[in-house]
Every structure is written in C-alpha cells, then in structure tokens.
Write an enzyme that holds these catalytic residues in place. Sequence first.
Site, PDB file in Angstrom:
ATOM      1  N   CYS A 111       0.852  -1.183   0.000  1.00  0.00           N
ATOM      2  CA  CYS A 111       0.000   0.000   0.000  1.00  0.00           C
ATOM      3  C   CYS A 111       0.888   1.234   0.000  1.00  0.00           C
ATOM      4  O   CYS A 111       1.895   1.272   0.717  1.00  0.00           O
ATOM      5  CB  CYS A 111      -0.895  -0.023   1.240  1.00  0.00           C
ATOM      6  SG  CYS A 111      -2.017   1.378   1.370  1.00  0.00           S
ATOM      7  N   HIS A 154      -9.221  -3.542  -2.564  1.00  0.00           N
ATOM      8  CA  HIS A 154      -8.243  -2.842  -1.728  1.00  0.00           C
ATOM      9  C   HIS A 154      -8.578  -1.346  -1.667  1.00  0.00           C
ATOM     10  O   HIS A 154      -8.597  -0.754  -0.580  1.00  0.00           O
ATOM     11  CB  HIS A 154      -6.835  -3.066  -2.307  1.00  0.00           C
ATOM     12  CG  HIS A 154      -5.735  -2.383  -1.561  1.00  0.00           C
ATOM     13  ND1 HIS A 154      -4.772  -3.079  -0.875  1.00  0.00           N
ATOM     14  CD2 HIS A 154      -5.434  -1.071  -1.395  1.00  0.00           C
ATOM     15  CE1 HIS A 154      -3.922  -2.216  -0.324  1.00  0.00           C
ATOM     16  NE2 HIS A 154      -4.312  -0.991  -0.626  1.00  0.00           N
ATOM     17  N   GLU A 155      -8.856  -0.747  -2.828  1.00  0.00           N
ATOM     18  CA  GLU A 155      -9.145   0.689  -2.865  1.00  0.00           C
ATOM     19  C   GLU A 155     -10.484   1.019  -2.207  1.00  0.00           C
ATOM     20  O   GLU A 155     -10.591   2.003  -1.475  1.00  0.00           O
ATOM     21  CB  GLU A 155      -9.097   1.219  -4.303  1.00  0.00           C
ATOM     22  CG  GLU A 155      -7.748   1.074  -4.980  1.00  0.00           C
ATOM     23  CD  GLU A 155      -6.564   1.535  -4.140  1.00  0.00           C
ATOM     24  OE1 GLU A 155      -6.677   2.546  -3.412  1.00  0.00           O
ATOM     25  OE2 GLU A 155      -5.508   0.875  -4.202  1.00  0.00           O
ATOM     26  N   HIS A 158     -10.244   1.284   1.487  1.00  0.00           N
ATOM     27  CA  HIS A 158      -9.752   2.577   1.989  1.00  0.00           C
ATOM     28  C   HIS A 158     -10.906   3.545   2.237  1.00  0.00           C
ATOM     29  O   HIS A 158     -10.841   4.367   3.150  1.00  0.00           O
ATOM     30  CB  HIS A 158      -8.772   3.210   0.996  1.00  0.00           C
ATOM     31  CG  HIS A 158      -7.375   2.711   1.110  1.00  0.00           C
ATOM     32  ND1 HIS A 158      -6.643   2.782   2.277  1.00  0.00           N
ATOM     33  CD2 HIS A 158      -6.561   2.134   0.187  1.00  0.00           C
ATOM     34  CE1 HIS A 158      -5.438   2.277   2.069  1.00  0.00           C
ATOM     35  NE2 HIS A 158      -5.363   1.858   0.812  1.00  0.00           N
TER      36      HIS A 158
END
Length: 183
Positions: A111, A154-155, A158
């Site tokens: 990351c 993953h994004e 966030h």
Amino acid sequence: MITMKDIIRDGHPTLREKAKELSFPLSNNDKETLRAMREFLINSQDEETAKRYGLRSGVGLAAPQINEPKRMIAVYLPDDGNGKSYDYMLVNPKIMSYSVQEAYLPTGEGCLSVDENIPGLVHRHHRVTIKAQDIDGNDVKLRLKGYPAIVFQHEIDHLNGIMFYDYIDANEPLKPHEEAVEV
C-alpha cells in the site's frame, strides 16, 4: 501533481474514517483531485518519472490516502497479465455482489500509505461486481475477477477505513484458506 509527500501514512486518522459520498455534479476541485490521482498512478508506473519525483509504483489510489475523506478512487492497471487493461476514476463505488470463493496474492499486498512490508496473505473475493459513477456522473458497472478484483477491493476498503493488513491472520499469516485461489 501528487507526489509521495501528499500521501498520508499508516497511523493518520483519515485512513480509518469512513469516507463521505459525493453528489453530482462534482465540484471542479473534486474533478481535479480525481484526475491528479490518476496522473499519480500513471507517473508512478513510468520508470523515468517515478525516479525523478521519488514515486513508489501503484496501481490504485483512494482519496483518503491524500487526506481527502471522499468516496473517490483511481485505478490504472495497464495490463492485468491477461492482456486486459483498467483505467478508471470512480466516484461512490460499491461492491454489489461477490463470489464465495476467495483469492489472494502469494506475495501479499502492499500500500502506498504503508511504508514497511507487512508479510501475510490477504484473502479477498475472487470475483466482484462493482457499481459506481464516473467523473461526469454516468453509471459504471464492472465485473471483475482475479487481480483486478483484488485491486478494486483494496481501494474500496480505503473508503471504509479498512487497511489490507486488517485481513491478515495473526496466528497463521502465510496460510492460504482452503479453496482460495492464488492469483
């Protein structure tokens, strides 16, 4: 232009916040932010530009990573290994459906907001369907599997204050789940 100094690091409170949904039309500032996020990804993957500006290579960036707690992500993946490319600036992305089957990267995940290497497998859904809007408010629907599915999850994490290492099993960090697919 976004550089590494603009990317907040692990421990910053914004990375643990749930980002706010945006309404359309987007402000000019939000549009410029989203374009700059995409530009960072392109620059980070260009060896010469990355070296000149000290950029770490990335395939995805979420607005909270530049201290903007807004539901915006950029993904720039010029080749997923199967000859398909992904170049998206998305607003308010949501995972609408997902497979029961899990997938993981054998090398683990990294990351831009985490400087150190954190060993461990991150198990995610092998397939996902995502709905979002583009920069102009047009609806976007993506069906993804394998590596692109992992990148988008993953994004989107966030945007919900979740870091990749939250998924790593503390007792058996390198043990794949049964039936999980190595990507």
